[in-house]
Design a protein around this motif. Structure first.
Motif, PDB file in Angstrom:
ATOM      1  N   PRO A 139       3.576  -3.517   0.260  1.00  0.00           N
ATOM      2  CA  PRO A 139       2.720  -2.454   0.820  1.00  0.00           C
ATOM      3  C   PRO A 139       1.250  -2.652   0.463  1.00  0.00           C
ATOM      4  CG  PRO A 139       4.688  -1.504  -0.144  1.00  0.00           C
ATOM      5  CD  PRO A 139       4.712  -2.965  -0.484  1.00  0.00           C
ATOM      6  N   THR A 193       7.133  -6.574   9.357  1.00  0.00           N
ATOM      7  CA  THR A 193       6.942  -5.326   8.608  1.00  0.00           C
ATOM      8  C   THR A 193       7.834  -4.222   9.167  1.00  0.00           C
ATOM      9  OG1 THR A 193       5.141  -4.589  10.037  1.00  0.00           O
ATOM     10  CG2 THR A 193       4.528  -5.908   8.122  1.00  0.00           C
ATOM     11  N   ARG A 215       0.027  -3.884   3.871  1.00  0.00           N
ATOM     12  CA  ARG A 215      -0.449  -2.628   4.458  1.00  0.00           C
ATOM     13  C   ARG A 215      -1.746  -2.146   3.822  1.00  0.00           C
ATOM     14  NH1 ARG A 215       3.058  -1.781   8.312  1.00  0.00           N
ATOM     15  NH2 ARG A 215       5.232  -1.168   7.920  1.00  0.00           N
ATOM     16  N   LYS A 216      -2.192  -2.846   2.769  1.00  0.00           N
ATOM     17  CA  LYS A 216      -3.438  -2.515   2.066  1.00  0.00           C
ATOM     18  C   LYS A 216      -3.418  -1.091   1.500  1.00  0.00           C
ATOM     19  CE  LYS A 216      -4.953  -6.450   3.680  1.00  0.00           C
ATOM     20  NZ  LYS A 216      -4.740  -7.641   2.858  1.00  0.00           N
ATOM     21  N   VAL A 217      -2.223  -0.673   1.087  1.00  0.00           N
ATOM     22  CA  VAL A 217      -2.067   0.648   0.483  1.00  0.00           C
ATOM     23  C   VAL A 217      -2.610   0.591  -0.938  1.00  0.00           C
ATOM     24  CG1 VAL A 217      -0.300   2.231  -0.382  1.00  0.00           C
ATOM     25  CG2 VAL A 217      -0.079   1.254   1.903  1.00  0.00           C
ATOM     26  N   MET A 221       8.301  -0.892   2.983  1.00  0.00           N
ATOM     27  CA  MET A 221       7.460  -1.200   4.143  1.00  0.00           C
ATOM     28  C   MET A 221       7.726  -0.243   5.306  1.00  0.00           C
ATOM     29  SD  MET A 221       5.410  -3.581   3.327  1.00  0.00           S
ATOM     30  CE  MET A 221       4.794  -4.231   4.869  1.00  0.00           C
ATOM     31  N   LYS A 232       3.593  -9.121  11.669  1.00  0.00           N
ATOM     32  CA  LYS A 232       3.546  -7.705  12.025  1.00  0.00           C
ATOM     33  C   LYS A 232       4.957  -7.218  12.376  1.00  0.00           C
ATOM     34  CE  LYS A 232       0.544  -4.460  14.254  1.00  0.00           C
ATOM     35  NZ  LYS A 232       1.649  -3.573  14.520  1.00  0.00           N
TER      36      LYS A 232
END
Lengths: 240, 268, 218
Positions: A102, A77, A106-108, A153, A74
């Motif tokens: 990402p 990032t 970040r699950k974008v 990020m 974390k």
């Protein structure tokens, strides 16, 4: 933003960092210079735990990253890193290099990641290379992609580990230009470099490291024009 | 078709070359007392096996006695089962003795001496098995050693290459398969089965004789087709059978008396 | 020297059956061995030496002992202790899979370790976990480098599956031996089997070459 307290790092019996204390304020650009083997790259790599720390503490945005309970992924990032050898992913296209983290971390969605990636490529002037593979790029282009990849990020801090050292001289300028732009936008940056011109022009503060210690630190003008320590003088007389 | 013939020609030439490179029987200077090269598969106690590297067994003692009668020196070599037939076919060995049953299929390609040994198949089963005769083998899983007459007799009864038949590399593996429950019975030579049962009483195995179904088999010395040795060896075999040597050797290895008459009857 | 084509024709259906089983044994063992090998390779690379030790010894055992002995052990000892009886085809697949997993594990390890350290660092610096970095960055690159040695291992496995004849698994070599046992003629069955093995291994090399070329252009 970053607070380093009594940082120590050894590789076996070889003590590379002896006792480092540094504070980096938000939006500050700190340039680290020094002879090779002085420990400046190791210092930088300790800030995002690419090296395990032997002793002391490193706080990033108030979080102690040396604490075992800290989720280092974390923290990472929030801290972008640019390497001397670019380390682009050769099996992925330029745009995919930028989209990967990402999307995975970040699950974008792919669309959002692509849009963001293209925007960053426009920023570093390489939007036409989006579908190319890294192997077809020049060194300077690769490094600009690597910067865009780290920026994807949306980090608050950027670490640069000798970003221009592996480049042919004519390509150094284009990379430094991107970095200057970033600094102007207010990015907090720690830059390990041999580019004294960049240090003078962009740096808010310069650290001179030697033998695993910070020998001297000051605003660029003072450090370059009026070094206090003998070792700083000796080093500067060789590189300037 | 022409193409196939070409290939077979090339292959044949290649074998000939390989085989001729293997060397053949040696004659010494004057050429009267040849040393015969005799090959065997020394993995079939007590007929032929290796005792600390030395090839021994009934067959070995027997061929030595025969060679002596015929006036030859011999050198016995362990080459394995398959190579025996390659060597004899290619005439790189003069003779083979390895409990080889005389049968018509083999006689298409090879010559045999007159019979020197009587053998028959038996069935090996766990004690208390429902199998009492060959009839009971119907539908049962059977293990044999590949290429033996035990296999042949089972295939004659229940069909060639049928699904219930497992062919193993040697009888030890076939018997192990029986002990582990993979098959219901093993069909093999009486000497093998009886020796095994006698030596391994803890395995709780039993042997079944069935002279009505299992033909008597006769072993012969394997020779190349048209071998000039056949006449000399046949004469020597008869001498060994007649002069008491055979009986002496048989008792040494099997602790019982041989049925020499049945062997002599076969010659008629 | 005569060569009897007629007995080859007679045994053709058995050779066909045997070939199908050889393909089945090989494909099953390649798949199971590859998956198992990946785990064992990763296990051996674990930082904790104690955890890595069993994986290391797995590889030592299966690479360092003859496959023939492994097949006999699995068939006569391991499988009966689970099933209560023997099962040659099952035992052959188990033994071949376990054996090839050891080789595949080393191929994986070498492939992964051949990827530059900077790749992992770059991925981790972007916040990816070790697993995400492995899956998305390291393995796709390592896989390309593993294809030639894996292909080599698969070809060896196809030929090694002939050892299953020893435990009477009715594969290609089993029928070759059976034919030899019946006719006492070695060349017809063994050369026929050899030609079929050659066709199988050549087909596999062909497929692998195409895969390699396709990945290279990607």
């Amino acid at each position: 933003m970053i607070q380093v307290k009594n940082l120590k790092k050894s590789f076996g019996i070889n003590e590379v960092l002896k006792d480092i204390n540094v504070t980096v304020k938000p939006q500050e650009v700190v340039v680290v210079i020094g002879p090779s083997g002085s420990g400046k790259s190791t210092f930088l790599r300790c800030i995002n735990m690419l090296e395990t720390i032997t002793g002391g503490h490193v706080y990033v945005e108030g979080i102690d990253i040396t604490d075992k309970k800290t989720d280092i992924n974390k923290v990472r990032t929030e801290v972008g890193m640019v390497f001397q050898q670019f380390n682009l992913f050769p099996h992925k296209k330029v745009i995919e290099n930028i989209m990967l983290a990402p999307m995975k971390v970040r699950k974008v969605s792919a669309e959002v990641a692509r849009a963001k990636g293209l925007e960053l490529l426009r920023k570093v002037g390489l939007v036409d290379k989006a579908e190319a593979f890294p192997d077809s790029l020049s060194g300077g282009q690769k490094q600009r992609v690597a910067i865009a990849r780290a920026l994807a990020m949306e980090p608050n801090i950027m670490l640069f580990d000798e970003p221009t050292s592996a480049l042919d001289p004519e390509m150094v300028g284009e990379v430094l230009e991107v970095m200057k732009q970033l600094a102007k936008e207010g990015m907090t940056m720690v830059v390990v470099t041999h580019e004294m011109g960049f240090a003078k022009e962009v740096g808010d503060r310069v650290l001179f490291m030697d033998g695993g210690l910070i020998v001297e630190e000051n605003i660029p003008k003072e450090l370059f024009d009026n070094p206090k320590e003998e070792r700083t003088k000796a080093f500067l007389s060789k590189v300037l | 078709m022409k193409k196939l013939k070409m290939i077979s020609l090339v292959l044949s030439a290649a074998f000939l070359f390989i085989l001729s490179a293997c060397g053949t029987s040696k004659t010494n200077g004057d050429g009267e007392k040849k040393t015969l090269r005799v090959v065997t598969d020394a993995a079939y106690a007590p007929l032929e096996y290796q005792d600390k590297g030395e090839i021994v067994g009934f067959d070995i003692d027997f061929i030595k006695a025969v060679a002596k009668e015929a006036g030859y020196k011999i050198k016995v070599e362990h080459v394995g089962w398959d190579p025996i037939f390659v060597e004899i076919k290619g005439k790189t060995a003069d003779a083979a003795i390895s409990s080889i049953t005389i049968d018509s299929k083999r006689q298409q390609t090879y010559d045999f001496s007159i019979p020197y040994f009587l053998s028959k198949n038996e069935i090996l089963v766990p004690k208390g098995s429902s199998i009492k005769s060959t009839k009971d083998l119907e539908g049962k899983k059977i293990a044999v050693q590949n290429g033996t007459t035990g296999q042949e007799v089972v295939e004659k009864l229940f069909g060639e290459n049928n699904d219930k038949l497992k062919k193993f590399e040697n009888n030890n593996l076939a018997i192990l398969e029986l002990k582990k429950g993979g098959v219901d019975a093993v069909v093999a030579d009486n000497t093998v089965i009886e020796t095994y049962v006698k030596n391994n009483p803890n395995d709780n195995l039993d042997f079944i004789e069935d002279d009505a179904t299992f033909n008597k088999e006769f072993y012969g010395i394997l020779l190349p087709k048209g071998s000039k040795l056949k006449a000399e060896l046949d004469k020597a075999v008869n001498k060994v059978l007649d002069n008491g040597t055979y009986e002496k050797l048989y008792e040494k290895w099997f602790k019982t008396k041989p049925d020499i008459k049945i062997l002599k009857d076969q010659q008629k | 020297m005569d060569f009897r084509w007629d007995i080859i024709a007679e045994y053709a259906p058995f050779f066909l059956k045997g070939t199908l089983l050889t393909i089945g044994l090989s494909v099953a063992s390649i798949l199971i061995g590859t998956v198992l090998g990946l785990f064992i390779g990763l296990g051996k690379m674990m930082r904790n030496k104690l955890y890595a030790l069993p994986f290391k010894w797995y590889i030592n055992f299966f690479r360092g002992t003859p496959l023939m002995v492994q097949i006999l052990l699995v068939h006569f000892a391991v499988v009966p202790s689970f099933l209560g009886t023997t099962n040659a085809i099952f035992a052959a697949i188990v033994a071949l899979s376990l054996n090839s997993a050891a080789y595949v594990a080393e191929i994986f390890r070498a492939g992964i370790q051949s990827i530059d350290r900077g790749q992992m660092e770059a991925a981790r610096s972007l916040g990816m976990t070790h697993g995400q970095a492995m899956r998305n960055v390291i393995l796709p690159q390592a896989f390309k480098r593993m294809i030639p040695p894996l292909g080599n291992e698969f070809i060896v496995l196809i030929k090694d599956s002939s050892l299953a004849a020893l435990i009477a698994a009715p594969e290609l070599m089993y029928w070759g031996r059976a034919m030899q046992g019946q006719y006492m003629r070695p060349w017809e069955p063994y050369l026929t089997a050899a030609v079929i093995y050659l066709v199988l291994t050549l087909s596999l090399s062909f497929l692998l070459n195409r895969l390699e070329r396709r990945l290279a252009t990607e």
